[in-house]
Design an enzyme around this catalytic site. Structure first.
Site, short mmCIF file in Angstrom:
data_model
loop_
_atom_site.label_atom_id
_atom_site.label_comp_id
_atom_site.label_asym_id
_atom_site.label_seq_id
_atom_site.Cartn_x
_atom_site.Cartn_y
_atom_site.Cartn_z
CG HIS A 143 -0.34 0.02 2.52
ND1 HIS A 143 0.18 -1.11 3.10
CD2 HIS A 143 -0.14 1.02 3.40
CE1 HIS A 143 0.68 -0.80 4.29
NE2 HIS A 143 0.50 0.50 4.51
CG HIS A 201 0.53 4.17 5.05
ND1 HIS A 201 -0.18 3.42 5.94
CD2 HIS A 201 -0.17 5.29 4.85
CE1 HIS A 201 -1.29 4.07 6.26
NE2 HIS A 201 -1.30 5.20 5.61
CG ASP A 229 5.30 2.47 7.17
OD1 ASP A 229 4.46 2.78 6.31
OD2 ASP A 229 5.01 1.91 8.24
CG HIS A 230 4.14 -0.60 4.06
ND1 HIS A 230 4.14 -1.94 4.31
CD2 HIS A 230 3.79 0.00 5.21
CE1 HIS A 230 3.79 -2.17 5.57
NE2 HIS A 230 3.57 -0.99 6.14
CD GLU A 245 -0.64 -5.08 10.58
OE1 GLU A 245 0.09 -4.54 11.43
OE2 GLU A 245 -1.76 -4.67 10.28
CG HIS A 297 4.54 -3.56 10.21
ND1 HIS A 297 3.67 -2.93 11.06
CD2 HIS A 297 4.88 -2.65 9.28
CE1 HIS A 297 3.47 -1.71 10.65
NE2 HIS A 297 4.20 -1.49 9.57
#
Lengths: 595, 965
Positions: free
Chosen positions: A68, A70, A72-73, A203, A414
């Protein structure tokens, strides 16, 4: 290769900088390519030198999958493709592909223009990177190459978030990215079918939390806002631009609509407006309510929420303002906070977690006076509220997902190590599954059972199925296929015996075993035969036992009685090698008969 | 054709083949000859078709027309069977077999023969498609012989043979056939059980469709009366874990059925020796399915939960259980926190960060993350992504709570939470559910606070639902009551249109909580111990609210009466007079109204009877006329006195009034001389005729519950009025009477049919009209009118029909606008302004004829058709008078916006808004006018528009358009 190797470059017992290397069946896949928001040096990006010390990585990585948008991804993606030099395919969903560049561009601006960093990727880099992206839709099965297949499932969390099912040969892995098992105001719940992967990489942000119902939290939130505006106060809601902001907007918008409120609601413009356009477009990715009503009115066409202008800060009367950034550490939200804090009628609602050191954190911990850089001291008289609106699955949700997809192994990423430990034990105990939680850079090997694919001729299968269907199904009854295993160049084929003989050009030979027994039984031979027939019939109930020309036959087994002397009878038992088992059984039966 | 259809329908549903009545039969035969030959011809064509494709086309045409003569049927079957044997294409063969099924349902077909034929044909068949089609044809045919168990036995045997087929489709069809046709009950039961067991084996099949079909067959057999054995329970439970939702769905149903059938059987829990009741275990299983992958299964599970009322309370209460934790530490849910706040006596601050902070650390081992059994099923169901599941969960929660008061109290918080759902239907359902269970629950302050928050909702449905809920609930403390009253008053301030609903709500609250109201009285009424406070305005809706509450409470709490001040008592008598249904009779000391009128046996019905009997017994026409006049007066008065006979009295009064008017018209001497009819005096007659016609329509359409005799009397009277009109038009005007005459003749025919259908005797006048009309060969207006006039002149007024208490008259009351607003509604001329209209309609027969009538000062009248969705049925609790008791669908509430528009006026004027029935479409051709499409521009004189209520005045002022901004 019967095992799957996983190495987290980020997100191993950690939150942020998600980047997991997966290799199975000779394929290497990178799952997410995120950056760490807490660092400003090279630590913010995953250590790509792990893959190969230098030079282009394209030959080492078969594909990159982004779950996705975000940061941090996906934050390190332009760096990975443009600066490290990866040229292979990148997969993400359509909304992610649309929104990720907005966020990347925003982050780049902050990093380069505000903090004055050099050696950062440029706007052009982002654009070039996005050109390499292949967009996928939900449940669309994409063949990356002839052996590698991927498929996206809905994950909730944010618009366009997806879980990916990855298969190479007979091995499969599900990578969840971030997901949410409870629906919210604008997104549905994560969903996956019973795909039974060898490994589920999940996660575990909220590994040790079980949350209360969403409705209570929402009601609290709305009640507080309503009370505040009823007494003429101003409400400040610091948010990050995407994701939760939209959810809160929808929440307020519908509440305003329901309660027929007239107090203005503002949203500080910025990248939100651009993103909102995409939210309006990707209706199919939203929840049931929005999908069903968008024909009448698109829920993201906000009627009550208007763009904010800085001049409004001093406007009298009640109002609600959404402003970025979310932790009150800079920008517009801080500016508004300074103005409104001294009035006890006002209120600030922190909808998420605040990092230590930010004004948001101080305020949440009850600081009554806050000093700013220029010695300016602001008294905080406004009421401060905390409202958690996080969109990650809680412990129950994670367990539920495991239950849904029935993996053979589970891996947690995560999340914090201590919390993972708890969940790991739980998974082991309740599902009896092996559970892994590798740290960054630690390679984890998951053994999978070996399955060997085999071609079977249709004729053989049909014959078996006919035989099988003749009787009512019974799970205990074995299903037997008689055939010859033929190994050709690279494949193995199970063939009918005759066909195999024909193909090999061999005449079929039959091997018969014969054995003679002596037994004493007075009377004519036919009488003895009759007795034996009764015996065999009684023992082999489900078999077709018959008497032909004085001999008993079961399948290919023949039993024949001959009388040599008066009381001595010799019994011939003969059978095909196919019916070895049956033949030896009958022989044994006859042998032990007297005892 | 219709006869044919009817006949076929009969053949579908029942075995009895009825011979249609003779005249119809003749008709049918004629039709059959034409079409029957065609279908048979198609069968002939079949022989000539060369390719399979041609054959298929022919077969399709046969199945489209599908009309055979009975004697042809056998031949057709034979030919089709022949073709079947030589056909190579499986699709064609399948079609032939499906045709067999069709033909079998034709009348006169030899069903057992066809079955025999089909079974024969199937024996040599090896195409799965054809076999499956053959089996479904057999099923269809077998169903046509519902009582023939021998054939059914045979068919089941055939089906069992085909179970060994490899195709899932064939197997599914077999199961379908077995499920529908297996003879059940009586001597065959042991055999049936064996079959059931065999069917059950197939739940292990490798093919999900077969598994599902096998389970469904078990279900069908169970529903047909072959009880499932409880021993299969454990096996069925395994099927709940199937990979395929179709299997899980059926398995879930079976588990539920077993739970309902054998609730008290004890079974052992899998991993321990503990024994629990089967219904409890089944309940746990259904609860688990609320976490299923598939939305349909979840919905089904949520629905089933509500019906499993036999479950033990222990398991039931677990459904609402959810342990919260945060970061390995135990946490209280918002509900528990609220409860603690209440019990600790301290009010929720709601202002602290982390007042929901986690408390003690939990042992890792003690936490169970997997939901086991019924744990938290409703928590999940209510949070589901899909509204179908949420809806079903709310319903189930409610129905379970109705059976278990303790559970009701527990479920309260969850239902209250649902008030915040994003979908309004779910919110409404939650409110309704709460209303239903409110008699078992007592609301705490924190719960009430949340509920009252929803009173600010913009949707009138939600608010009125809440009002109903509040009037049914029980409050725990004085504080609750106070909060409730305050919120209701706030609500009233914000939404003044909720006035009546709020009043009713407060009335009920007062009645239910007299002892809570008592300590609040001084505060509510602002009574000061020493000082006289100003007298409030008795017209203020908020003040009326409080008075209603207090008076209703005082009814059960006599001590309250002493607290009232003088002006309160004055207001009491005022309100008691103006709204007697909301304000009860109080026993006030020394007041004039010590005892209110007690309802006594009045005998109004007998009065009605005797009065009409007297009229009938009148010796001569003059006395009779006087008696009628008196009767009309008395009846009109009676209608206002006794609501029980009001409808009947009004009907009679109107009937008598019309008769009198008719008599007066006929006695006018002007009829003799056509020339005078057209003069000024003639105008009076014309107006009277119009009035008369309107009366007729009123009699016909304004009343519900009319008997056939009443209707016949009205029809005959209408005929008379029409005759009069016709004669008048022919004699006194030069306008064309052609349409009128036609309409009159139609009416004559219609009336005649009606009378003969009901077997009623026509009145003398009607009888003579029938006779004259049948002898008349010329139907031009002239001759018709000529023979009608003498008939009219000799006719005597018909006696009114016997009073019928069941008759009710349509009425409408406009609640909003009230007509008391002084400020004019301003709008730009030529554009529209919306006037909200709220009206209650009683006994309206056909809401489609209802119109909003707007009359402008320039005498222009508009009839506006309200939207269908603006009508909502009146529920019992918010109905004004519960005298009528029955809430038929004829009682409606109209909530709409009337669009008003006009050109510029110099000053504000009032327009009249009222409700009327527009019968133009129903009575097409009435009064010689054509039905017009638009409702605009009707004049007042139209007899087809019947007013239902007095107009309300609305002050409007269209302003000229401002130019040049």
């Amino acid at each position: 290769m019967p095992d799957i190797k996983i190495t987290p470059l980020g997100a191993g017992q950690d939150v942020g900088r998600s980047c997991i290397l997966l290799s199975m069946g000779g394929k290497n896949i990178m799952l997410d390519c995120g950056m760490h928001m807490g660092f400003n040096d090279e630590r913010r990006f995953p250590d790509f030198t792990y893959i190969a010390p230098e030079g282009p990585l394209t030959s080492y990585v078969d594909c990159v999958i982004i779950s996705h948008f975000h940061l941090d991804h996906c934050g390190a993606l332009p760096y990975f493709t443009e600066m490290v030099g990866y040229k292979g395919p990148i997969y993400m969903t359509h909304p992610t592909k649309a929104i990720a560049p907005i966020l990347l561009e925003d982050m780049r601006k902050v990093a380069v223009e505000r903090k004055g960093e050099s050696n950062f990727f440029s706007s052009q880099n982002i654009k070039d990177c996005m050109k390499k992206v292949v967009a996928v839709t939900l449940h669309q099965s994409v063949m990356v190459d002839s052996q590698l297949e991927i498929k996206a499932y809905y994950a909730g969390h944010v618009l366009g978030a997806a879980m990916f099912w990855i298969r190479v040969g007979s091995q499969s892995v599900v990578y969840t990215g971030d997901y949410n098992m409870t629906p919210d105001r604008h997104l549905g719940a994560a969903w996956i079918d019973k795909c039974r992967p060898d490994l589920l990489i999940s996660e575990s942000t909220y590994a040790t939390t079980i949350r209360d119902s969403k409705r209570c939290r929402e009601r609290d939130f709305l009640k507080k806002i309503h009370e505040c505006i009823d007494r003429g106060g101003k409400v400040l809601i610091p948010v990050f631009a995407l994701g939760r902001a939209q959810e809160l907007c929808i929440l307020l918008e519908t509440y305003w609509e329901r309660m027929n409120l007239k107090v203005p609601v503002y949203f500080a413009v910025g990248l939100t407006e651009k993103a909102n356009n995409y939210y309006k477009m990707f209706i199919t990715w939203t929840n049931q309510k929005i999908r069903k009503t968008f024909v009448q009115r698109n829920m993201f066409d906000f009627k009550h929420i208007k763009p904010f202008d800085k001049a409004y800060i001093d406007n009298p009367g009640a109002m609600v303002v959404f402003a970025t950034p979310g932790m009150l550490h800079a920008g517009l939200s801080l500016q508004i906070f300074k103005k409104w804090a001294p009035n006890e009628n006002n209120m600030v609602i922190m909808p998420g977690f605040c990092v230590v050191g930010t004004v948001g954190h101080k305020v949440l911990n009850g600081a009554k006076k806050i000093e700013f850089e220029n010695r300016q001291i602001v008294e905080v008289k406004m009421s401060v509220q905390y409202m958690s609106f996080s969109a990650h699955a809680d412990a129950k949700g994670i367990m539920q997902l495991i239950q849904y997809c029935e993996p053979k192994n589970v891996m947690l990423v995560h999340g914090e190590a201590a919390k993972m430990e708890f969940l790991k034990e739980k998974i082991k105990k309740e599902f009896g599954l092996e559970c892994y939680m590798p740290a960054n850079g630690e390679t984890c090997i998951v053994n999978t059972s070996i399955t060997i694919p085999l071609d079977v001729s249709l004729k053989l299968l049909k014959a078996e199925s006919q035989k099988h269907s003749a009787l009512p199904p019974d799970p205990k009854r074995p299903r037997v296929l008689h055939g010859v295993l033929v190994m050709k160049e690279n494949s193995m084929v199970l063939m009918d015996v005759d066909d195999a003989c024909k193909e090999a050009g061999i005449n079929r030979h039959l091997v018969r075993f014969t054995s003679t027994l002596r037994m004493e039984d007075p009377g004519p031979a036919s009488k003895t035969t009759e007795k034996l027939l009764q015996l065999i019939k009684a023992r082999l109930k489900d078999w077709h036992v018959q008497l032909t020309e004085g001999s008993i036959s079961v399948e290919s087994v023949l039993v024949k009685v001959e009388s040599t002397e008066e009381e001595q009878k010799s019994v011939y038992v003969s059978w095909d090698n196919q019916d070895e088992e049956l033949g030896s059984y009958i022989l044994g039966l006859l042998k032990t008969m007297g005892h | 054709m219709a006869a044919l259809l009817k006949k076929r329908a009969l053949a579908e549903y029942s075995q009895v083949i009825q011979e249609p009545p003779k005249p119809l039969k003749k008709l049918r035969l004629v039709k059959k000859l034409i079409s029957g030959s065609s279908a048979a011809a198609y069968v002939g064509l079949l022989e000539k078709s060369k390719t399979s494709n041609d054959a298929l086309q022919v077969l399709l045409r046969i199945s489209d027309s599908l009309k055979f003569q009975e004697e042809d049927l056998a031949d057709v079957i034979k030919k089709l069977a022949e073709h079947f044997q030589q056909e190579n294409e499986s699709a064609v063969r399948a079609k032939i077999l499906s045709l067999f099924g069709d033909i079998g349902s034709e009348s006169g077909a030899d069903v057992p023969g066809i079955i025999e034929e089909t079974v024969e044909l199937l024996k040599k068949e090896d195409s799965h498609k054809v076999i499956a089609q053959g089996l479904s044809a057999l099923l269809r045919l077998g169903k046509l012989l519902p009582d023939n168990t021998t054939i059914h036995h045979k068919l089941v045997l055939v089906a069992k043979e085909y179970l060994s087929d490899t195709s899932h489709y064939v197997k599914c069809k077999c199961f379908e056939l077995i499920g529908e046709l297996l003879p059940v009950g009586g001597a065959s039961d042991s055999n049936a059980h064996a079959v059931m067991k065999q069917v059950g084996d197939y739940r292990h099949s490798e093919e999900p469709r077969v598994r599902s079909a096998a389970l469904r067959t078990m279900l069908t057999l169970h529903e047909r009366g072959l009880k499932l054995d409880s021993s299969v329970y454990a096996e069925i439970c395994l099927a709940l874990k199937d990979d395929y939702e179709i299997v899980r769905q059926v398995a879930l149903k079976l588990v539920w059925i077993l739970g309902q059938t054998y609730p008290e059987n004890m079974i052992t829990v899998s991993d321990s020796d503990e024994e629990i009741r089967l219904v409890d275990d089944a309940f746990g299983k259904v609860c688990l399915m609320i976490n299923d992958l598939s939305m349909r299964v979840r919905t089904l599970a949520a629905q089933f939960l509500g019906t499993m009322t036999l479950v033990s309370p222990k398991f039931l209460q677990q459904t609402l259980d959810k342990k919260l934790m945060s970061n390995m530490r135990k946490k209280c849910s918002a509900h528990e926190r609220a409860w603690e706040n209440v019990t600790s006596g301290e009010w929720s601050s709601g202002k602290k960060w982390a007042d929901d902070a986690p408390r003690e650390v939990v042992e890792a081992d003690s936490v169970s993350l997997m939901s086991s059994g019924s744990c938290g099923a409703f928590v999940h169901g209510l949070e589901d992504e899909y509204q179908e599941v949420r809806n079903a969960s709310v319903d189930s929660l409610c129905s379970l709570a109705m059976h278990d008061p303790q559970f009701a109290q527990m479920s309260l918080d969850f239902l209250v939470d649902m008030f915040n759902d994003e979908i309004e239907d779910v919110r409404l359902k939650a409110i309704d559910s709460l209303t239903k269970i409110s008699k078992y629950t007592v609301l705490r302050e924190d719960q009430l606070e949340t509920i009252l928050g929803a009173l600010k909702d913009f949707s009138i449905d939600v608010r009125e639902g809440l009002h109903r809920m509040l009037s049914a609930c029980r409050l725990s403390s004085k504080g609750c009551l106070q909060m409730c009253v305050e919120s209701l008053l706030d609500n009233l301030k914000k939404y003044p249109m909720d006035r009546r609903s709020t009043w009713r709500c407060l009335q009920k609250i007062g009645q239910a909580h007299p002892e809570l109201t008592l300590p609040l009285v001084p505060e509510l009424l602002a009574i000061h111990p020493f000082f006289d406070t100003p007298e409030p305005d008795v017209e203020d809706p908020a003040y009326i609210c409080i008075l209603i509450l207090v008076f209703n409470a005082a009814q059960h709490c006599p001590t309250m009466l002493q607290l009232f001040e003088e002006h309160t008592l004055k207001h009491y008598s005022y309100l008691r007079d103006t709204m007697p249904n909301l304000v009860p009779a109080l026993r006030l000391n020394g007041s004039r109204r010590t005892a209110d009128l007690v309802s006594v046996e009045t005998g109004t019905a007998q009065f009605l009877d005797s009065m009409l009997a007297r009229v009938e017994a009148a010796p001569n026409p003059r006395i009779r006329e006087e008696l009628l006049e008196a009767a009309q007066r008395d009846l009109t008065r009676l209608a206002t006195i006794d609501s029980a006979v009001a409808g009947a009295a009004q009907f009679c009064a109107l009937y008598i009034g019309s008769q009198l008017l008719m008599g007066k018209l006929l006695s006018n001497r002007l009829w003799a001389n056509p020339s005078t009819l057209a003069t000024q005096q003639g105008n009076i007659i014309r107006n009277s005729i119009t009035l008369l016609l309107q009366h007729c329509l009123k009699l016909q359409h304004l009343f519900v519950g009319l008997r056939e005799e009443d209707l016949a009397a009205v029809k005959q009277f209408k005929l008379k009025a029409l005759a009069l009109q016709l004669v008048y038009i022919v004699r006194a005007s030069n306008s064309s009477a052609l349409a009128l005459c036609e309409h009159f003749l139609e009416q004559v025919e219609d009336t005649q049919r009606h009378l003969s259908d009901q077997g009623l005797q026509p009145e003398p006048f009607t009888a003579s009209v029938f006779k004259e009309m049948s002898q008349l060969d010329d139907t031009k207006p002239g001759p018709v009118a000529r023979c009608l006039l003498p008939l009219l002149q000799v006719s005597s007024p018909a006696p009114p029909p016997r009073p019928n208490i069941a008759v009710r008259m349509s009425t409408a009351v406009i609640m909003e606008p009230t007509g008391e607003v002084d400020a004019a509604l301003k709008f730009t001329a030529g554009l529209v302004v919306g006037v909200p209209l709220d009206a209650e309609l009683c006994n309206v027969r056909n809401a489609a004829t209802l119109r909003v009538k707007v009359k402008y000062p320039d005498q222009q009248t508009q009839l506006i058709v309200p939207k269908r969705s603006d009508f909502r049925p009146i529920t019992i609790s918010n109905k004004e008078d519960s005298v009528t008791g029955d809430t038929s669908d004829t009682d409606l509430r109209l909530l709409t916006t009337v669009l008003v528009s006009h050109q510029v006026w110099t000053e504000a004027c009032t327009i009249d808004i009222s409700l009327a029935l527009d019968l133009t479409d129903v009575e097409s051709g009435f009064a010689g006018r054509k039905p017009s499409g638009s409702g605009v521009g009707k004049t007042d004189g139209d007899p087809c528009v019947i007013d239902l209520c007095k107009p309300v005045k609305v002050y409007v002022s269209p302003k000229p358009v401002k130019r040049g901004i």
